[in-house]
Scaffold this motif. Structure first.
Motif, PDB file in Angstrom:
ATOM      1  N   ILE A   1     -16.886  28.051 -41.096  1.00  0.00           N
ATOM      2  CA  ILE A   1     -17.238  26.635 -41.816  1.00  0.00           C
ATOM      3  C   ILE A   1     -18.721  26.344 -41.697  1.00  0.00           C
ATOM      4  O   ILE A   1     -19.177  25.839 -40.624  1.00  0.00           O
ATOM      5  CB  ILE A   1     -16.450  25.747 -41.175  1.00  0.00           C
ATOM      6  CG1 ILE A   1     -14.886  26.038 -41.155  1.00  0.00           C
ATOM      7  CG2 ILE A   1     -16.567  24.333 -42.126  1.00  0.00           C
ATOM      8  CD1 ILE A   1     -14.260  26.357 -42.524  1.00  0.00           C
TER       9      ILE A   1
ATOM     10  N   THR B   1     -14.546  18.320 -44.048  1.00  0.00           N
ATOM     11  CA  THR B   1     -14.589  19.378 -43.053  1.00  0.00           C
ATOM     12  C   THR B   1     -13.309  19.503 -42.176  1.00  0.00           C
ATOM     13  O   THR B   1     -12.650  20.131 -41.927  1.00  0.00           O
ATOM     14  CB  THR B   1     -15.713  19.393 -42.253  1.00  0.00           C
ATOM     15  OG1 THR B   1     -16.938  19.299 -42.946  1.00  0.00           O
ATOM     16  CG2 THR B   1     -15.904  20.383 -41.287  1.00  0.00           C
TER      17      THR B   1
ATOM     18  N   PRO C   1     -15.919  23.902 -47.278  1.00  0.00           N
ATOM     19  CA  PRO C   1     -14.828  22.906 -47.358  1.00  0.00           C
ATOM     20  C   PRO C   1     -14.964  22.217 -48.357  1.00  0.00           C
ATOM     21  O   PRO C   1     -14.029  21.390 -48.894  1.00  0.00           O
ATOM     22  CB  PRO C   1     -15.346  21.980 -45.971  1.00  0.00           C
ATOM     23  CG  PRO C   1     -16.168  22.925 -45.192  1.00  0.00           C
ATOM     24  CD  PRO C   1     -16.917  23.834 -46.247  1.00  0.00           C
TER      25      PRO C   1
ATOM     26  N   VAL D   1     -21.282  23.527 -41.979  1.00  0.00           N
ATOM     27  CA  VAL D   1     -21.519  22.194 -41.618  1.00  0.00           C
ATOM     28  C   VAL D   1     -22.780  21.639 -41.928  1.00  0.00           C
ATOM     29  O   VAL D   1     -23.202  20.668 -42.745  1.00  0.00           O
ATOM     30  CB  VAL D   1     -20.987  21.640 -40.260  1.00  0.00           C
ATOM     31  CG1 VAL D   1     -21.294  20.260 -40.184  1.00  0.00           C
ATOM     32  CG2 VAL D   1     -19.554  22.090 -40.114  1.00  0.00           C
TER      33      VAL D   1
ATOM     34  N   GLN E   1     -21.247  16.408 -47.884  1.00  0.00           N
ATOM     35  CA  GLN E   1     -19.742  17.182 -47.094  1.00  0.00           C
ATOM     36  C   GLN E   1     -19.480  16.020 -46.123  1.00  0.00           C
ATOM     37  O   GLN E   1     -19.968  16.113 -45.062  1.00  0.00           O
ATOM     38  CB  GLN E   1     -20.161  18.346 -46.891  1.00  0.00           C
ATOM     39  CG  GLN E   1     -18.916  19.167 -45.981  1.00  0.00           C
ATOM     40  CD  GLN E   1     -19.285  20.550 -45.687  1.00  0.00           C
ATOM     41  OE1 GLN E   1     -20.119  21.270 -46.135  1.00  0.00           O
ATOM     42  NE2 GLN E   1     -18.829  20.931 -44.451  1.00  0.00           N
TER      43      GLN E   1
ATOM     44  N   MET F   1     -18.058  27.493 -36.654  1.00  0.00           N
ATOM     45  CA  MET F   1     -18.700  26.242 -37.454  1.00  0.00           C
ATOM     46  C   MET F   1     -20.289  26.688 -37.340  1.00  0.00           C
ATOM     47  O   MET F   1     -20.878  27.052 -36.169  1.00  0.00           O
ATOM     48  CB  MET F   1     -18.435  25.175 -36.781  1.00  0.00           C
ATOM     49  CG  MET F   1     -16.701  24.622 -37.007  1.00  0.00           C
ATOM     50  SD  MET F   1     -16.330  23.176 -36.488  1.00  0.00           S
ATOM     51  CE  MET F   1     -17.133  21.900 -37.681  1.00  0.00           C
TER      52      MET F   1
END
Length: 449
Positions: free
Chosen positions: A164, A186, A143, A166, A181, A203
């Motif tokens: 994604i 996100t 992201p 994270v 981040q 995720m």
């Protein structure tokens, strides 16, 4: 679970995304062997295709993947040219035109590719393979570097699932792992993905990172659920600085101990289940209407190098430096470093560097381990009968389960092995009882929880 048991089973075991695992691959499997295996595939074999993009613009200190840090696009373009050439080499070795139902890009960071690169790759793939109309086309997405224009290019390429990364939303944790981040970043990318019809969202979260505590874990779960992903992977940070030197930048005194990791893991699991997610195996979670949740109910869940999956293809062809694929005959891993990978391709040689041919015993144990990992239960008698092997050959392996059974982690009822719900976090330990290679590779594996 008591602290004594947590410490007792704080062991290093494989994640069993393959069996045998990668430390046991050898150079006896090379490009010529791979070419032969490809030529032997029945033309109606359904394929999965995996593409490894080994570049990032910044090193995340927790990372355990093979990747290189680049600040210019030129190395990425050179690599892409070699990747396209590899697709031709592999397709030429196949005895016909095959159908691909699952395509997955991992890294590194596939986000290092430009929008036009996706068009070039998909054009090449459709020239050489029949990409099914309902194929899952999945991309791991960073992201921090994605833009809406980039997401639009992914939509045009046919991408329909995005994963994604994270890890954590806490600024102090992000700083300690060198991955800044913000939550808003996100959230924005996920909104762009859905606006451009990429609606299947995975995720990846982590526990056991520096400075993490249970309060932060609870916030992380709640913030993630607000984004409504279809699937969530919850990984324990594997601190292996003797294998990944950049992990030495993470101060060990900032890492939680075994008991703290356990608390973080169990809190995250319970929180996700309370919020309606179905636990898949030991570290994945799915929304109840996701196909993965259904696969658990029907016994059709599988496990491959991307973790738990609904992919049923008997062969995954892997492209790119260090990428690992599998065929009915065995596993194949490509060359690394990049120079060796490119040299092989431009010499007209499939860039396979190592792998392992599966024996009858390997195939039996692979299936047993997969069913334990996916279903939490397996009937050894049925498994052995399917492979034409006497179940008595597993007696010594079953004996290894005695301590786990005594501690309530699993039960042994005749030939039926079942992992208890309390024992689910230790499922890899139960599976490892059937790993004939384990002792010679333990130092390379992550902790069980």
């Amino acid at each position: 679970m008591s602290t004594d048991l947590i410490n007792k089973y704080d062991l290093r075991v494989p994640r069993y995304t393959s069996y045998p695992t990668a430390p046991h691959f050898s150079d006896q499997v090379n490009g010529q062997v791979y070419k032969t295996w490809l030529s032997e595939l029945p033309p109606d074999t359904e394929l999965s295709l995996y593409f490894h993009i080994p570049f990032c613009d910044e090193m995340c200190w927790f990372c355990g993947c093979y990747t290189k840090i680049v600040k210019r696009y030129d190395p990425v373009k050179e690599y892409l040219d070699a990747l396209l050439a590899e697709i031709d080499l592999v397709a030429d070795a196949l005895p016909g035109r095959f159908t691909a139902k699952h395509l997955h890009w991992g890294g590194g960071s596939p986000t290092m590719l430009k929008g036009e690169d996706w068009l070039a790759i998909m054009t090449k793939l459709r020239e050489r393979f029949d990409v099914a109309d309902d194929a899952e086309i999945a991309v791991e997405l960073d992201p921090r570097t994605a833009t809406e224009d980039y997401v639009r290019e992914l939509e045009l390429a046919g991408v329909n699932r995005a994963s994604i990364g994270v890890q954590s939303y806490e600024p102090k944790v992000q700083e300690a792992i060198n991955r800044i981040q913000p939550y808003e970043t996100t959230k924005q990318v996920i909104e762009w993905l859905r606006a451009h019809n990429i609606t299947r969202i995975n995720m990846d979260l982590m526990y056991g990172l520096p400075y993490q505590d249970t309060d932060e874990i609870e916030r992380m779960i709640d913030m993630t659920v607000e984004l409504q992903p279809n699937r969530i992977a919850l990984f324990g940070y594997a601190h292996v600085p003797w294998m990944k030197s950049h992990q030495k930048l993470i101060k060990e005194e900032t890492l939680p101990d075994a008991a703290e990791r356990w608390q973080q893991f169990t809190l995250a699991v319970e929180r996700l289940k309370e919020r309606g997610y179905v636990q898949i195996g030991f570290d994945h979670f799915a929304h109840p209407d996701d196909p993965m949740a259904n696969a658990v109910e029907t016994g059709e869940l599988h496990r491959n190098f991307q973790g738990y999956t609904t992919d049923t293809a008997p062969a995954m062809l892997a492209f790119g430096a260090s990428a690992i694929g599998y065929l009915p005959q065995g596993y194949v891993q490509n060359e690394l470093p990049l120079k060796a990978y490119r040299q092989a391709i431009y010499s007209g040689i499939l860039p396979a560097a190592k792998g392992i041919a599966l024996s009858a015993d390997d195939k039996l144990r692979r299936d047993i381990i997969e069913r334990i990992m996916c279903d939490l239960t397996v009937d050894l008698g049925e498994a052995c009968a399917a492979h034409g092997i006497d179940v008595a050959t597993l007696d010594k392996d079953v004996e290894k389960l005695a301590p786990l059974s005594a501690d309530g982690i699993c039960t042994v009822d005749g030939h039926r092995i079942t992992v208890s719900e309390d024992g689910r976090p230790f499922i890899r330990l139960v599976a490892s009882a059937f790993d004939a290679y384990l002792e010679s590779g333990q130092g390379r594996h992550s902790k069980a929880v």
